[in-house]
Design a protein around this motif. Sequence first.
Motif, mmCIF file in Angstrom:
data_model
loop_
_atom_site.group_PDB
_atom_site.id
_atom_site.type_symbol
_atom_site.label_atom_id
_atom_site.label_comp_id
_atom_site.label_asym_id
_atom_site.label_seq_id
_atom_site.Cartn_x
_atom_site.Cartn_y
_atom_site.Cartn_z
ATOM 1 N N ARG A 43 0.829 -1.206 0.000
ATOM 2 C CA ARG A 43 0.000 0.000 0.000
ATOM 3 C C ARG A 43 0.865 1.259 0.000
ATOM 4 N NH1 ARG A 43 -4.728 1.657 4.429
ATOM 5 N NH2 ARG A 43 -5.129 3.738 3.569
ATOM 6 N N GLN A 44 1.897 1.284 0.827
ATOM 7 C CA GLN A 44 2.803 2.437 0.841
ATOM 8 C C GLN A 44 3.441 2.646 -0.527
ATOM 9 O OE1 GLN A 44 5.285 1.205 4.146
ATOM 10 N NE2 GLN A 44 4.553 2.905 5.400
ATOM 11 N N ARG A 45 3.825 1.554 -1.167
ATOM 12 C CA ARG A 45 4.460 1.674 -2.491
ATOM 13 C C ARG A 45 3.480 2.215 -3.524
ATOM 14 N NH1 ARG A 45 6.805 -4.338 -1.760
ATOM 15 N NH2 ARG A 45 8.556 -3.842 -0.379
ATOM 16 N N ALA A 46 2.237 1.734 -3.479
ATOM 17 C CA ALA A 46 1.237 2.202 -4.441
ATOM 18 C C ALA A 46 0.937 3.681 -4.233
ATOM 19 C CB ALA A 46 -0.031 1.364 -4.308
ATOM 20 N N GLU A 47 0.799 4.098 -2.980
ATOM 21 C CA GLU A 47 0.520 5.508 -2.700
ATOM 22 C C GLU A 47 1.693 6.390 -3.103
ATOM 23 O OE1 GLU A 47 -0.431 5.358 1.442
ATOM 24 O OE2 GLU A 47 -2.566 4.972 1.086
ATOM 25 N N ALA A 48 2.902 5.899 -2.841
ATOM 26 C CA ALA A 48 4.082 6.666 -3.228
ATOM 27 C C ALA A 48 4.181 6.816 -4.742
ATOM 28 C CB ALA A 48 5.347 6.008 -2.678
ATOM 29 N N ALA A 49 3.791 5.790 -5.505
ATOM 30 C CA ALA A 49 3.852 5.853 -6.967
ATOM 31 C C ALA A 49 2.976 6.989 -7.499
ATOM 32 C CB ALA A 49 3.428 4.528 -7.578
ATOM 33 N N VAL A 50 1.814 7.170 -6.896
ATOM 34 C CA VAL A 50 0.937 8.281 -7.289
ATOM 35 C C VAL A 50 1.592 9.609 -6.937
ATOM 36 C CG1 VAL A 50 -1.307 9.374 -6.937
ATOM 37 C CG2 VAL A 50 -1.143 6.877 -7.041
ATOM 38 N N ALA A 51 2.161 9.695 -5.734
ATOM 39 C CA ALA A 51 2.801 10.934 -5.305
ATOM 40 C C ALA A 51 4.010 11.265 -6.177
ATOM 41 C CB ALA A 51 3.214 10.825 -3.836
ATOM 42 N N PHE A 52 4.795 10.258 -6.544
ATOM 43 C CA PHE A 52 5.924 10.496 -7.448
ATOM 44 C C PHE A 52 5.440 11.074 -8.777
ATOM 45 C CE2 PHE A 52 8.709 7.473 -5.023
ATOM 46 C CZ PHE A 52 9.844 8.263 -4.972
ATOM 47 N N ALA A 53 4.395 10.504 -9.339
ATOM 48 C CA ALA A 53 3.872 11.001 -10.612
ATOM 49 C C ALA A 53 3.383 12.436 -10.482
ATOM 50 C CB ALA A 53 2.746 10.090 -11.107
ATOM 51 N N ASP A 54 2.688 12.732 -9.381
ATOM 52 C CA ASP A 54 2.215 14.102 -9.145
ATOM 53 C C ASP A 54 3.381 15.083 -9.125
ATOM 54 O OD1 ASP A 54 -0.381 13.153 -8.924
ATOM 55 O OD2 ASP A 54 -0.422 13.218 -6.727
ATOM 56 N N VAL A 55 4.450 14.708 -8.424
ATOM 57 C CA VAL A 55 5.608 15.590 -8.305
ATOM 58 C C VAL A 55 6.318 15.755 -9.645
ATOM 59 C CG1 VAL A 55 7.941 15.748 -7.319
ATOM 60 C CG2 VAL A 55 5.988 15.189 -5.845
ATOM 61 N N LEU A 56 6.563 14.653 -10.325
ATOM 62 C CA LEU A 56 7.318 14.725 -11.580
ATOM 63 C C LEU A 56 6.581 15.515 -12.649
ATOM 64 C CD1 LEU A 56 8.792 11.164 -11.436
ATOM 65 C CD2 LEU A 56 10.148 13.237 -11.778
ATOM 66 N N GLU A 57 5.269 15.524 -12.597
ATOM 67 C CA GLU A 57 4.515 16.323 -13.571
ATOM 68 C C GLU A 57 4.715 17.819 -13.377
ATOM 69 O OE1 GLU A 57 0.532 14.650 -13.041
ATOM 70 O OE2 GLU A 57 0.668 13.852 -15.084
ATOM 71 N N THR A 58 5.265 18.223 -12.228
ATOM 72 C CA THR A 58 5.532 19.645 -11.990
ATOM 73 C C THR A 58 6.958 20.036 -12.361
ATOM 74 O OG1 THR A 58 6.309 19.409 -9.687
ATOM 75 C CG2 THR A 58 3.912 19.545 -10.050
ATOM 76 N N VAL A 59 7.800 19.073 -12.718
ATOM 77 C CA VAL A 59 9.165 19.381 -13.147
ATOM 78 C C VAL A 59 9.108 19.887 -14.587
ATOM 79 C CG1 VAL A 59 11.476 18.454 -13.545
ATOM 80 C CG2 VAL A 59 10.089 17.581 -11.637
ATOM 81 N N PRO A 60 9.535 21.128 -14.859
ATOM 82 C CA PRO A 60 9.391 21.670 -16.214
ATOM 83 C C PRO A 60 9.990 20.779 -17.295
ATOM 84 C CG PRO A 60 9.960 23.427 -14.695
ATOM 85 C CD PRO A 60 10.052 22.133 -13.911
ATOM 86 N N ALA A 61 11.154 20.195 -17.044
ATOM 87 C CA ALA A 61 11.791 19.366 -18.068
ATOM 88 C C ALA A 61 10.955 18.142 -18.389
ATOM 89 C CB ALA A 61 13.181 18.941 -17.597
#
Length: 216
Positions: A43-61
């Motif tokens: 569960r922690q891994r699945a939740e983190a995967a969503v959070a990683f995607a959210d964060v990376l979508e804010t990286v301009p590159a």
Amino acid sequence: MRGDPNGSSTHQPYPLITGMETADAKDELRRAIRAQRAARTSRQRAEAAVAFADVLETVPAVRDAVCVATYAARTTEPGTGVLLERLAARGARVLLPVLGAGLARDWAEYTGPDELRERAPGRPPEPPGPALGAHAVAEADVVIAPALAVDSRGVRLGQGGGWYDRVLELKRDGVTVVAMVFPEEVYDAAERPLPSEEHDIPVDAVATPEGWHTLR
């Protein structure tokens, strides 16, 4: 708040490495970080995967990239499944590693989660191909690289095979390299520098489920 995707109750592994050979110090640190990663729940891994995607979508590159070189994560690594789907959904071309014999480098295009296969135990999932050659990474506008740890100098601790250090030599000049790690795997080089060797290629930024920032 997404439960505890960041593993905030975990500590920062840093075995006593003073006086050790660099390669031995890296191995000690790898063992400690892998053990801590293995303790995360699914569960922690699945939740983190969503959070990683959210964060990376804010990286301009990443946000502006037409072609992204990244990776399909193994079970205990920071999850990339959500990110891969989001990149594909917005029309980005996504390149994933294909591992040949030894340290052979290759890439193939991501064609969907159902197409990924583990070709041997312990290897990351790979797309079916066709293989595009090692120099396909030069077509990427950003590289999202796996790591076990990163420090504030941009030093990246990889899995030990040297695959990405060789790959990063082939990217275009000026292309941003972003490492994905959990929060406790970001080290302050002034206090806890990661062991490094001459062949190690630094990264430009680091992303965790909590946010991202540039390095060096």
